[in-house]
Design a protein around this motif. Structure first.
Motif, short mmCIF file in Angstrom:
data_model
loop_
_atom_site.label_atom_id
_atom_site.label_comp_id
_atom_site.label_asym_id
_atom_site.label_seq_id
_atom_site.Cartn_x
_atom_site.Cartn_y
_atom_site.Cartn_z
N ILE A 143 10.61 -1.74 -4.12
CA ILE A 143 9.66 -1.60 -5.23
C ILE A 143 10.40 -1.65 -6.56
CG2 ILE A 143 8.02 -0.04 -6.31
CD1 ILE A 143 7.29 0.95 -3.50
N ALA A 144 11.55 -0.96 -6.64
CA ALA A 144 12.32 -0.96 -7.88
C ALA A 144 12.79 -2.37 -8.24
CB ALA A 144 13.51 -0.01 -7.75
N ARG A 145 13.17 -3.15 -7.25
CA ARG A 145 13.61 -4.51 -7.53
C ARG A 145 12.46 -5.41 -7.95
NH1 ARG A 145 18.17 -5.65 -2.77
NH2 ARG A 145 19.55 -3.93 -3.36
N ASP A 146 11.28 -5.17 -7.37
CA ASP A 146 10.10 -5.92 -7.82
C ASP A 146 9.80 -5.61 -9.28
OD1 ASP A 146 9.90 -7.06 -5.35
OD2 ASP A 146 8.39 -5.66 -4.61
N ILE A 147 9.89 -4.33 -9.62
CA ILE A 147 9.66 -3.95 -11.01
C ILE A 147 10.73 -4.56 -11.90
CG2 ILE A 147 9.57 -1.98 -12.59
CD1 ILE A 147 8.42 -0.33 -10.30
N LEU A 148 11.97 -4.59 -11.41
CA LEU A 148 13.06 -5.19 -12.18
C LEU A 148 12.79 -6.67 -12.43
CD1 LEU A 148 15.92 -4.49 -13.34
CD2 LEU A 148 16.83 -5.46 -11.21
N ARG A 149 12.31 -7.37 -11.44
CA ARG A 149 12.01 -8.79 -11.61
C ARG A 149 10.85 -8.98 -12.57
NH1 ARG A 149 14.71 -13.62 -10.83
NH2 ARG A 149 13.15 -15.16 -11.43
N ALA A 150 9.84 -8.11 -12.50
CA ALA A 150 8.72 -8.21 -13.43
C ALA A 150 9.18 -7.96 -14.87
CB ALA A 150 7.63 -7.20 -13.03
N ARG A 151 10.12 -7.03 -15.03
CA ARG A 151 10.67 -6.79 -16.38
C ARG A 151 11.40 -8.02 -16.90
NH1 ARG A 151 14.38 -1.90 -15.47
NH2 ARG A 151 15.17 -2.63 -17.50
N TYR A 152 12.14 -8.69 -16.01
CA TYR A 152 12.84 -9.89 -16.46
C TYR A 152 11.85 -11.00 -16.81
CZ TYR A 152 15.54 -14.18 -16.34
OH TYR A 152 16.09 -15.39 -16.66
N ASP A 153 10.81 -11.13 -16.01
CA ASP A 153 9.79 -12.16 -16.32
C ASP A 153 9.14 -11.87 -17.67
OD1 ASP A 153 10.38 -13.37 -13.94
OD2 ASP A 153 8.72 -12.42 -12.84
N ALA A 154 8.87 -10.58 -17.95
CA ALA A 154 8.30 -10.24 -19.25
C ALA A 154 9.29 -10.53 -20.37
CB ALA A 154 7.91 -8.76 -19.25
N TYR A 155 10.57 -10.25 -20.12
CA TYR A 155 11.60 -10.57 -21.13
C TYR A 155 11.67 -12.07 -21.36
CZ TYR A 155 16.34 -12.08 -22.31
OH TYR A 155 17.41 -12.75 -22.85
N ARG A 156 11.61 -12.84 -20.29
CA ARG A 156 11.73 -14.29 -20.42
C ARG A 156 10.52 -14.90 -21.13
NH1 ARG A 156 15.04 -18.12 -17.81
NH2 ARG A 156 14.75 -20.05 -18.99
N SER A 157 9.33 -14.41 -20.78
CA SER A 157 8.12 -14.96 -21.41
C SER A 157 8.01 -14.54 -22.87
CB SER A 157 6.88 -14.50 -20.63
OG SER A 157 6.80 -13.08 -20.64
N GLY A 158 8.50 -13.35 -23.21
CA GLY A 158 8.41 -12.88 -24.59
C GLY A 158 9.63 -13.19 -25.43
N TRP A 159 10.59 -13.92 -24.86
CA TRP A 159 11.81 -14.21 -25.62
C TRP A 159 11.55 -15.27 -26.67
CZ3 TRP A 159 14.96 -18.42 -26.58
CH2 TRP A 159 16.22 -18.14 -27.13
#
Length: 653
Positions: A366-382
């Protein structure tokens, strides 16, 4: 009451000194005691225990550096009770101080007895407080039942733990006949003694391998459930993997218990209970065996080891002959409806703390899924950092326009006004040049820090891990484990070579398109030449490995390819290793290549002896017809370790 027999080594190398020294050291210093300077560096009248019986007697008597002994009583039979410090002891030796020496002297008279020391402990429950007479009477009765009533012994009562216990050290060698007492089945005899003493002296009844009924008869205690098979226990202890027996017991035993209490555990219900846990029941070697549905040909366990109620004898006696498993999808199957397999046996899981490990694995996922979602949010909002170069240049130009307007309004002299205009233009050009240098530095900084483009998934995880993110750190460790696993799989993918040609560093050769092999280039630069979809020759850059071939034709093609790859190297650092016959076959292929090919590439090795053999054989073949010589020389050359034919008179290069 109960009995404890400390285990000994079974290789006849039991060290009584080491055993008692360990126990006595542990007892002399409790874990809660503080270590003081005086205790560490004490140099008083220290007592050095003698090996053998001496250390055991010292331990059971709690013998300190300067023990104070006091004889309490002496019986007509010569049995003494001695108070050694706070420990009450009993012995049939001349004295407690000489007991160890007497035992050692007696034991030395029997040269066949390798370990004459016998040690056992009688222990009472925590709420019992037996009298010394009762304790020592129990000791004497136990020794009598063991056939050691006339043997030398020392017994000591310890009251420094939660329950009173008595250590008994006895000499297996008889003091008169010097025969060693056989201690076979001593645990059962001592358990029987405990049951008898509980009845005779009024001690509380404790659990044990024997029990006494209301008529005073002793019976062996039957276990409610069978013990774990030795093989399954070893697997779980040494490999930390759950055995099939452990899984079956953990998942089905409690359900089988419930059905046994309801007296409804018939053949269909047994099959259904096991099926829902991924297990099956079948007849095997005259009994019943539980097996894994996902791996029927794998290991199986006795059904009676899982639960005594599903043994072949018990089931046939209660429900008749064996019945195979009914269809699992039959809705009328014992009123169970369509059965579903809820769990499977997974032998790769750890046996210790399975639920905790499973919860931790799920939490990590679950923590890694959340980590990946955080990266996707970082990438989309970059957003790319904006240096505002155009705006900053326009600001400089506007400032120049304002300066010129001010000069136009304030300066009346045309020549002076023109000069001031030139100054404003010069300031503008200077500011723009400085801005260009500043923008260059800012772009270089963005490039070095990586802020000019969005971070990759791995780079972003590394950055988050350096900031203290636990999930990112776990993800990095997962990648490391994956790389190690891939490296092991890659290492195991290649068979064992029978010949290896080593080259110097950077001595590379291009991939060859062989008509007899399939060329496959791997991502790490390895060139694998396959024959019949199996590795035949592999070029790792610094070496070429030749693998065993199933037939002579394939072996010849493989050696010819290895020789061709060697000829494309410089030959300065070429060394052959492996089986002698395999090395000779590679050398022979190199000779034939040098004879037949007319290009500039030559097969040569850096070993002078091997190269001399190559040149000698090559010249021998050139002096005669090539094809007949090949047919004649090849069998001898390939099978003989001396690589015939060889011209001995030729000088070595």
């Amino acid at each position: 009451m109960n009995v404890i027999i400390p285990p000994k080594r079974r290789d006849k190398k039991t060290s009584f000194k080491k055993l008692v020294n360990y126990v006595s050291t542990r007892e002399e210093k409790k874990p809660g005691e503080a270590v003081t300077h005086e205790a560490v560096h004490s140099t008083g009248n220290e007592y050095v225990a003698t090996p053998g019986f001496g250390q055991l007697v010292d331990y059971v008597g709690r013998k300190r550096a300067t023990p104070v002994t006091e004889i309490v009583s002496i019986s007509p039979e010569g049995i003494q009770r001695v108070l050694s410090g706070e420990v009450l002891c009993e012995t049939n030796c001349f004295s407690l101080d000489t007991a160890a020496s007497e035992m050692n002297l007696t034991a030395s008279q029997n040269r066949h007895c390798k370990d004459a020391v016998y040690h056992f402990i009688l222990s009472w429950q925590g709420d019992e407080d037996p009298s010394p007479d009762a304790v020592f009477r129990s000791v004497r009765y136990s020794l009598k039942q063991l056939g050691m009533d006339e043997h030398q012994y020392v017994a000591a009562i310890h009251r420094d733990t939660d329950n009173i216990h008595c250590h008994v050290s006895a000499n297996r060698v008889h003091p008169i006949t010097f025969r060693a007492q056989n201690m076979w089945n001593d645990a059962d005899e001592l358990q029987k003694c405990c049951r008898v003493l509980e009845r005779e002296l009024g001690f509380k009844v404790d659990n044990g391998s024997w029990h006494m009924d209301e008529y005073g008869d002793l019976h062996r205690t039957r276990r409610d459930m069978p013990s774990t098979p030795r093989g399954a226990a070893k697997r779980e202890i040494f490999s930390d993997k759950e055995s099939l027996h452990g899984y079956a017991v953990r998942e089905t035993r409690h359900m089988l218990n419930d059905f046994v209490e309801q007296d409804c555990l018939d053949w269909p219900l047994v099959h259904n209970v096991l099926y829902t846990r991924g297990l099956g029941l079948r007849e095997q070697q005259g009994g019943l065996a539980v097996y894994d549905l996902m791996n029927p040909d794998g290991a199986s366990v006795k059904a009676s080891d899982v639960h005594p109620a599903i043994s072949h004898t018990a089931m046939v006696k209660r429900w008749g002959d064996y019945q195979p498993a009914p269809p699992a999808s039959d809705p009328d199957n014992h009123e169970a409806g369509i059965l579903v397999v809820d769990k499977f046996y997974m032998p790769q899981l750890h046996v210790r703390d399975q639920e905790a490990r499973r919860e931790r694995r799920e939490a990590r996922a679950i923590a890694r899924d959340i980590l990946r979602a955080r990266y996707d949010a970082y990438r989309s909002g970059w957003e790319k950092p904006e240096l505002r170069a155009g705006e900053r240049f326009r600001q400089i130009a506007s400032h120049c326009v304002v300066a010129k307007a001010h000069v136009r309004d304030t300066v009346r002299d045309p020549l002076m006004r023109k000069l001031m205009y030139r100054v404003a233009e010069f300031e503008k050009m200077k500011a723009m040049a400085e801005l260009r240098l500043q923008l260059r530095e800012e772009r270089q900084t963005l490039k070095e820090t990586g802020d000019n483009r969005p971070l990759s998934w791995k780079s972003w995880v590394e950055r988050e891990a350096s900031r203290g993110d636990v999930a990112a750190l776990s993800q990095m460790r997962g990648w490391a484990y994956r790389d190690k696993r891939a490296a092991r799989q890659q290492k195991n993918a290649w068979p064992e070579p029978n010949a290896i040609v080593h080259y110097g560093a950077g001595d590379n050769a291009p991939a060859i398109k062989s008509s007899e092999h399939e060329t496959r280039l791997l991502r790490d630069g390895t060139v694998s030449y396959l024959r019949d979809d199996k590795p035949a020759v592999t070029d790792f850059g610094d070496r070429v490995e030749v693998y065993p071939a199933p037939d002579t034709i394939s072996d010849r093609f493989n050696n010819d390819l290895a020789a061709e790859l060697t000829a494309r190297r410089s030959g300065d650092n070429t060394v052959l290793s492996g089986e002698a016959k395999a090395v000779n076959r590679v050398l022979y292929s190199g000779v034939i290549r040098n004879v037949n090919n007319r290009d500039d590439r030559v097969f040569k090795v850096s070993d002078p002896e091997l190269m001399a053999r190559v040149l000698a054989t090559e010249e021998s073949i050139r002096n005669r017809s090539v094809q007949p010589e090949m047919k004649q020389a090849e069998p001898e050359f390939r099978d003989d370790e001396n690589m015939r034919p060889v011209i001995r008179d030729l000088p070595r290069p």
